[in-house]
Design an enzyme around this catalytic site. Sequence first.
Site, mmCIF file in Angstrom:
data_model
loop_
_atom_site.group_PDB
_atom_site.id
_atom_site.type_symbol
_atom_site.label_atom_id
_atom_site.label_comp_id
_atom_site.label_asym_id
_atom_site.label_seq_id
_atom_site.Cartn_x
_atom_site.Cartn_y
_atom_site.Cartn_z
ATOM 1 N N SER A 1 43.084 37.874 48.167
ATOM 2 C CA SER A 1 42.761 38.104 46.651
ATOM 3 C C SER A 1 43.061 39.372 46.152
ATOM 4 O O SER A 1 42.983 40.388 47.141
ATOM 5 C CB SER A 1 41.355 37.771 46.501
ATOM 6 O OG SER A 1 40.830 38.241 44.910
ATOM 7 N N TYR B 1 32.560 39.340 47.388
ATOM 8 C CA TYR B 1 33.866 38.362 47.717
ATOM 9 C C TYR B 1 35.078 39.272 48.073
ATOM 10 O O TYR B 1 35.848 39.172 48.937
ATOM 11 C CB TYR B 1 34.228 37.752 46.532
ATOM 12 C CG TYR B 1 35.349 36.789 46.575
ATOM 13 C CD1 TYR B 1 35.328 35.478 47.237
ATOM 14 C CD2 TYR B 1 36.727 37.383 45.967
ATOM 15 C CE1 TYR B 1 36.566 34.889 47.303
ATOM 16 C CE2 TYR B 1 37.810 36.526 46.061
ATOM 17 C CZ TYR B 1 37.890 35.210 46.754
ATOM 18 O OH TYR B 1 39.051 34.454 46.845
#
Length: 232
Positions: free
Chosen positions: A136, A149
């Site tokens: 990501s 995250y």
Amino acid sequence: MTSTSQPTALVTGASRGLGHALARALADRGWRLVLDARRVGKLAEELPGAVVVEGDVTDPAHRDALAAAVDVLGRLDLLVNNASELGPSPLPSLADHPLGALRRVYETDVVAPLGLIQLLAPALRATGGTVVDVSSDAAVEAYAGWGGYGSAKAALDHVSAVLAVEEPALRIYAVDPGDMRTEMHQAAFPGEDISDRPEPASVVPGLLRLLDERPASGRYRAADWAVPAATS
């Protein structure tokens, strides 16, 4: 164990989003598939011929079952660690992030992918295979609320980088797919309209190009591998 020259892939988190879209594309190319999902739904009907194993990648017994399914098929050319855990929604600041939830994020996004790689390394070495760890932009950019995250994906990036050094015969990619219109992305922005984000299927051609061209191991953005639109 069977023996075949047909390429085989294991894709985690394959019941929806990017994992589902990539599994469909690989099936269309004639790949044999082992698919993981916590909720399999109609996955077996949608991808007939695929071996669907229901469970949670954080469960060692489930990872063993995935490895056993690969062993039955006789080879592994591609492992896609796509299954991910976002954490609480709405996203909390790190100062307020429940540590139990953070452990769950790390177990899903870092420990489980490495656990699968450890189990499947012999099969991947036998084919000179490829590992795709789905990352990501939150792994490299500091966004408020994304500390849990994002830090887990940063750890996964580093796992991928070290494995690339340790396993030079393999291709190890950490791939940032970019923003997508998925359930997880919606959970990150509860109540917001995310219809402007691209569908996961739009990312797949770039991933397939990456797999076809097999550049050196490293971290890549799927957008940089997007297939140029045909011109008349």
